[in-house]
Design a protein around this motif. Structure first.
Motif, PDB file in Angstrom:
ATOM      1  N   ALA A  68      -3.616  -9.739  16.962  1.00  0.00           N
ATOM      2  CA  ALA A  68      -3.932 -10.347  15.611  1.00  0.00           C
ATOM      3  C   ALA A  68      -4.318  -8.330  15.092  1.00  0.00           C
ATOM      4  CB  ALA A  68      -5.277 -10.654  15.323  1.00  0.00           C
ATOM      5  N   ASP A  69      -5.609  -7.771  16.008  1.00  0.00           N
ATOM      6  CA  ASP A  69      -6.148  -6.504  16.539  1.00  0.00           C
ATOM      7  C   ASP A  69      -4.225  -5.477  16.115  1.00  0.00           C
ATOM      8  OD1 ASP A  69      -7.679  -7.395  17.316  1.00  0.00           O
ATOM      9  OD2 ASP A  69      -7.308  -7.638  19.856  1.00  0.00           O
ATOM     10  N   VAL A  70      -3.282  -6.263  16.904  1.00  0.00           N
ATOM     11  CA  VAL A  70      -2.240  -4.953  16.756  1.00  0.00           C
ATOM     12  C   VAL A  70      -1.789  -4.661  15.194  1.00  0.00           C
ATOM     13  CG1 VAL A  70       0.114  -4.533  17.949  1.00  0.00           C
ATOM     14  CG2 VAL A  70      -1.804  -5.196  19.381  1.00  0.00           C
ATOM     15  N   ALA A  71      -1.097  -5.818  15.578  1.00  0.00           N
ATOM     16  CA  ALA A  71      -1.349  -5.954  13.484  1.00  0.00           C
ATOM     17  C   ALA A  71      -1.907  -5.111  12.763  1.00  0.00           C
ATOM     18  CB  ALA A  71      -1.071  -7.614  13.160  1.00  0.00           C
ATOM     19  N   PHE A  72      -3.614  -5.258  12.699  1.00  0.00           N
ATOM     20  CA  PHE A  72      -4.561  -4.739  12.146  1.00  0.00           C
ATOM     21  C   PHE A  72      -4.233  -3.726  12.246  1.00  0.00           C
ATOM     22  CE2 PHE A  72      -8.896  -3.055  12.464  1.00  0.00           C
ATOM     23  CZ  PHE A  72      -9.148  -2.934  10.812  1.00  0.00           C
ATOM     24  N   ALA A  73      -4.074  -2.834  13.463  1.00  0.00           N
ATOM     25  CA  ALA A  73      -3.998  -1.244  13.348  1.00  0.00           C
ATOM     26  C   ALA A  73      -2.780  -0.772  12.420  1.00  0.00           C
ATOM     27  CB  ALA A  73      -3.842  -1.116  14.981  1.00  0.00           C
ATOM     28  N   LYS A  74      -1.748  -1.625  12.772  1.00  0.00           N
ATOM     29  CA  LYS A  74       0.158  -1.199  12.681  1.00  0.00           C
ATOM     30  C   LYS A  74      -0.127  -0.873  11.106  1.00  0.00           C
ATOM     31  CE  LYS A  74       3.111  -1.472  16.666  1.00  0.00           C
ATOM     32  NZ  LYS A  74       3.995  -1.997  16.699  1.00  0.00           N
ATOM     33  N   GLY A  75      -1.141  -1.794  10.662  1.00  0.00           N
ATOM     34  CA  GLY A  75      -1.396  -2.299   9.217  1.00  0.00           C
ATOM     35  C   GLY A  75      -2.141  -1.386   8.350  1.00  0.00           C
ATOM     36  N   MET A  76      -3.654  -1.889   8.908  1.00  0.00           N
ATOM     37  CA  MET A  76      -3.946  -0.422   8.557  1.00  0.00           C
ATOM     38  C   MET A  76      -3.790   1.113   8.234  1.00  0.00           C
ATOM     39  SD  MET A  76      -6.522  -1.457   6.401  1.00  0.00           S
ATOM     40  CE  MET A  76      -6.948  -2.666   6.606  1.00  0.00           C
ATOM     41  N   ILE A  77      -2.952   1.552   9.441  1.00  0.00           N
ATOM     42  CA  ILE A  77      -2.832   3.109   9.566  1.00  0.00           C
ATOM     43  C   ILE A  77      -2.022   3.378   8.518  1.00  0.00           C
ATOM     44  CG2 ILE A  77      -1.384   4.757  10.591  1.00  0.00           C
ATOM     45  CD1 ILE A  77      -2.254   3.594  13.463  1.00  0.00           C
ATOM     46  N   PRO A  78      -0.889   2.805   7.570  1.00  0.00           N
ATOM     47  CA  PRO A  78       0.411   3.112   7.167  1.00  0.00           C
ATOM     48  C   PRO A  78      -0.799   2.775   4.798  1.00  0.00           C
ATOM     49  CG  PRO A  78       0.730   1.042   7.226  1.00  0.00           C
ATOM     50  CD  PRO A  78       0.442   1.674   7.959  1.00  0.00           C
ATOM     51  N   HIS A  79      -1.616   1.770   5.046  1.00  0.00           N
ATOM     52  CA  HIS A  79      -2.438   1.368   4.031  1.00  0.00           C
ATOM     53  C   HIS A  79      -3.376   2.659   3.263  1.00  0.00           C
ATOM     54  CE1 HIS A  79      -5.535  -0.945   1.772  1.00  0.00           C
ATOM     55  NE2 HIS A  79      -3.932  -1.675   1.223  1.00  0.00           N
ATOM     56  N   HIS A  80      -4.348   3.241   4.974  1.00  0.00           N
ATOM     57  CA  HIS A  80      -5.102   4.398   4.432  1.00  0.00           C
ATOM     58  C   HIS A  80      -4.564   5.314   4.235  1.00  0.00           C
ATOM     59  CE1 HIS A  80      -8.897   2.258   6.006  1.00  0.00           C
ATOM     60  NE2 HIS A  80      -8.827   2.923   7.200  1.00  0.00           N
ATOM     61  N   ARG A  81      -3.121   5.579   4.901  1.00  0.00           N
ATOM     62  CA  ARG A  81      -2.515   7.713   4.323  1.00  0.00           C
ATOM     63  C   ARG A  81      -2.250   6.961   3.260  1.00  0.00           C
ATOM     64  NH1 ARG A  81       2.021   6.676   9.299  1.00  0.00           N
ATOM     65  NH2 ARG A  81       0.579   7.700  11.044  1.00  0.00           N
ATOM     66  N   GLN A  82      -2.207   5.916   2.800  1.00  0.00           N
ATOM     67  CA  GLN A  82      -1.805   5.822   1.699  1.00  0.00           C
ATOM     68  C   GLN A  82      -2.816   6.213   0.488  1.00  0.00           C
ATOM     69  OE1 GLN A  82      -0.686   2.718  -1.193  1.00  0.00           O
ATOM     70  NE2 GLN A  82       1.552   3.295  -1.099  1.00  0.00           N
ATOM     71  N   ALA A  83      -3.893   5.486   1.193  1.00  0.00           N
ATOM     72  CA  ALA A  83      -5.434   5.925  -0.023  1.00  0.00           C
ATOM     73  C   ALA A  83      -5.511   7.070   0.122  1.00  0.00           C
ATOM     74  CB  ALA A  83      -6.054   4.745   0.480  1.00  0.00           C
ATOM     75  N   VAL A  84      -5.739   7.849   1.294  1.00  0.00           N
ATOM     76  CA  VAL A  84      -5.825   9.336   1.576  1.00  0.00           C
ATOM     77  C   VAL A  84      -4.705  10.080   0.564  1.00  0.00           C
ATOM     78  CG1 VAL A  84      -5.959  11.410   2.602  1.00  0.00           C
ATOM     79  CG2 VAL A  84      -6.653   9.060   3.890  1.00  0.00           C
ATOM     80  N   GLU A  85      -3.392  10.262   0.160  1.00  0.00           N
ATOM     81  CA  GLU A  85      -2.953  10.405  -0.661  1.00  0.00           C
ATOM     82  C   GLU A  85      -2.954  10.082  -1.617  1.00  0.00           C
ATOM     83  OE1 GLU A  85       2.201  10.440  -1.584  1.00  0.00           O
ATOM     84  OE2 GLU A  85       1.697   9.320  -0.092  1.00  0.00           O
ATOM     85  N   MET A  86      -3.502   9.460  -2.345  1.00  0.00           N
ATOM     86  CA  MET A  86      -4.151   9.189  -3.245  1.00  0.00           C
ATOM     87  C   MET A  86      -4.837   9.894  -3.937  1.00  0.00           C
ATOM     88  SD  MET A  86      -3.701   4.694  -4.008  1.00  0.00           S
ATOM     89  CE  MET A  86      -4.272   4.400  -5.467  1.00  0.00           C
ATOM     90  N   ALA A  87      -6.074   9.880  -3.369  1.00  0.00           N
ATOM     91  CA  ALA A  87      -7.217  10.769  -3.020  1.00  0.00           C
ATOM     92  C   ALA A  87      -6.967  11.977  -3.309  1.00  0.00           C
ATOM     93  CB  ALA A  87      -8.532   9.660  -1.625  1.00  0.00           C
ATOM     94  N   GLY A  88      -6.228  12.134  -2.429  1.00  0.00           N
ATOM     95  CA  GLY A  88      -5.996  13.663  -2.849  1.00  0.00           C
ATOM     96  C   GLY A  88      -5.501  14.315  -3.602  1.00  0.00           C
ATOM     97  N   LEU A  89      -4.556  13.848  -4.685  1.00  0.00           N
ATOM     98  CA  LEU A  89      -4.383  14.023  -5.989  1.00  0.00           C
ATOM     99  C   LEU A  89      -5.047  13.768  -7.337  1.00  0.00           C
ATOM    100  CD1 LEU A  89      -1.656  10.861  -6.593  1.00  0.00           C
ATOM    101  CD2 LEU A  89      -1.341  13.291  -5.718  1.00  0.00           C
ATOM    102  N   ALA A  90      -6.566  13.339  -6.970  1.00  0.00           N
ATOM    103  CA  ALA A  90      -7.753  13.653  -8.060  1.00  0.00           C
ATOM    104  C   ALA A  90      -8.367  14.941  -8.130  1.00  0.00           C
ATOM    105  CB  ALA A  90      -9.365  12.784  -7.562  1.00  0.00           C
ATOM    106  N   PRO A  91      -8.635  16.170  -7.183  1.00  0.00           N
ATOM    107  CA  PRO A  91      -9.264  17.213  -7.575  1.00  0.00           C
ATOM    108  C   PRO A  91      -8.795  17.987  -8.355  1.00  0.00           C
ATOM    109  CG  PRO A  91      -9.092  16.740  -4.967  1.00  0.00           C
ATOM    110  CD  PRO A  91      -8.552  15.436  -6.118  1.00  0.00           C
ATOM    111  N   ASP A  92      -7.287  17.324  -8.790  1.00  0.00           N
ATOM    112  CA  ASP A  92      -6.292  18.717 -10.074  1.00  0.00           C
ATOM    113  C   ASP A  92      -6.107  17.554 -10.434  1.00  0.00           C
ATOM    114  OD1 ASP A  92      -6.372  20.639  -7.832  1.00  0.00           O
ATOM    115  OD2 ASP A  92      -4.503  20.421  -7.071  1.00  0.00           O
ATOM    116  N   ARG A  93      -6.181  16.431 -10.884  1.00  0.00           N
ATOM    117  CA  ARG A  93      -6.107  15.782 -12.003  1.00  0.00           C
ATOM    118  C   ARG A  93      -7.428  14.715 -12.621  1.00  0.00           C
ATOM    119  NH1 ARG A  93      -2.146  15.661  -8.076  1.00  0.00           N
ATOM    120  NH2 ARG A  93      -0.082  16.267  -8.648  1.00  0.00           N
ATOM    121  N   ALA A  94      -8.002  14.691 -11.503  1.00  0.00           N
ATOM    122  CA  ALA A  94      -9.184  13.571 -12.237  1.00  0.00           C
ATOM    123  C   ALA A  94     -10.513  14.453 -13.673  1.00  0.00           C
ATOM    124  CB  ALA A  94     -10.191  13.273 -11.541  1.00  0.00           C
ATOM    125  N   ARG A  95     -10.801  13.846 -14.759  1.00  0.00           N
ATOM    126  CA  ARG A  95     -11.050  14.247 -15.154  1.00  0.00           C
ATOM    127  C   ARG A  95     -12.991  14.595 -14.993  1.00  0.00           C
ATOM    128  NH1 ARG A  95     -12.192  12.206 -22.021  1.00  0.00           N
ATOM    129  NH2 ARG A  95     -13.224  10.710 -20.782  1.00  0.00           N
TER     130      ARG A  95
END
Length: 217
Positions: A68-95
């Motif tokens: 379960a620990d391995v599955a958590f780490a392997k699942g959360m890494i790509p999940h976090h990466r996408q959140a960081v990618e989404m957050a990176g769009l905000a400075p130039d696009r958000a109002r």
């Protein structure tokens, strides 16, 4: 002359007796000394194994992990990466300034967690999810965005971006919270279950904040 020799002999005998007494006293002192040292050493030797045993068991308990620990780490890494990618769009696009700050907070919190999760997998002899392909294969699961949704977010700006970002990130956070709850229920590695608890607390609070901002947007 005979009397004088007798006195000398008697004096020598007394001196010899005195010397013998001193030697016996000294021997008695030496005999007590080892006993005293033995008593002094006994507590130290008896207490020594306890810390050694405790220190030996500590790394073993910290090192225990399960599937379960391995599955958590392997699942959360790509999940976090996408959140960081989404957050990176905000400075130039958000109002909204609040949306920009929220995005910055998400990036600041999740970047270090990605490094920590990757370090755990490496220490366990497990493979760290690769950038790119692994992330896209997970789209649509655990609240992650599909490729089409990411394109939609990249193409938006102003109020439309704020709305899309908040709606998508709420869903994204809900997926992370569910993954973290699974880790808390099934995981064995202390630091991982602790991180899971922190994710539940912080991302649940951000869901409430984003829901409020969405109502105001």
């Amino acid at each position: 002359m005979t009397r004088k020799r007798s006195l000398v002999r008697r004096g020598a005998a007394v001196a010899a007796a005195g010397a013998a007494a001193l030697v016996l006293a000294a021997c008695g002192g030496d005999g007590d000394s080892p006993a005293g040292h033995g008593d002094h050493n006994a507590p130290a030797s008896s207490s020594a194994p306890a810390p050694a045993s405790a220190s030996a068991s500590a790394p073993a308990s910290q090192g225990q992990h399960n599937a379960a620990d391995v599955a958590f780490a392997k699942g959360m890494i790509p999940h976090h990466r996408q959140a960081v990618e989404m957050a990176g769009l905000a400075p130039d696009r958000a109002r909204s300034a609040e949306v920009k700050k929220l995005a910055a907070d998400i990036k600041k919190a999740q970047d270090p967690e990605i490094r920590t999760l990757s370090g755990w997998l490496t220490s366990w002899g497990e493979e760290v999810p690769a950038e790119g392909a692994m992330d896209h294969s997970a789209h649509g699961t655990g609240g992650m965005m599909t490729a089409g949704e990411m394109t939609e977010l990249e193409d938006a700006s102003g109020k439309a971006f704020d709305t899309a970002f908040l709606e998508m990130m709420i869903r994204h956070h809900e997926g992370a919270v569910q993954m973290a709850k699974t880790e808390q229920a099934d995981g064995a590695y202390g630091p991982a279950t602790k991180m899971a608890g922190e994710i539940i607390t912080s991302q649940s609070a951000e869901i409430e904040q984003m829901t409020r901002l969405l109502g105001e947007n």
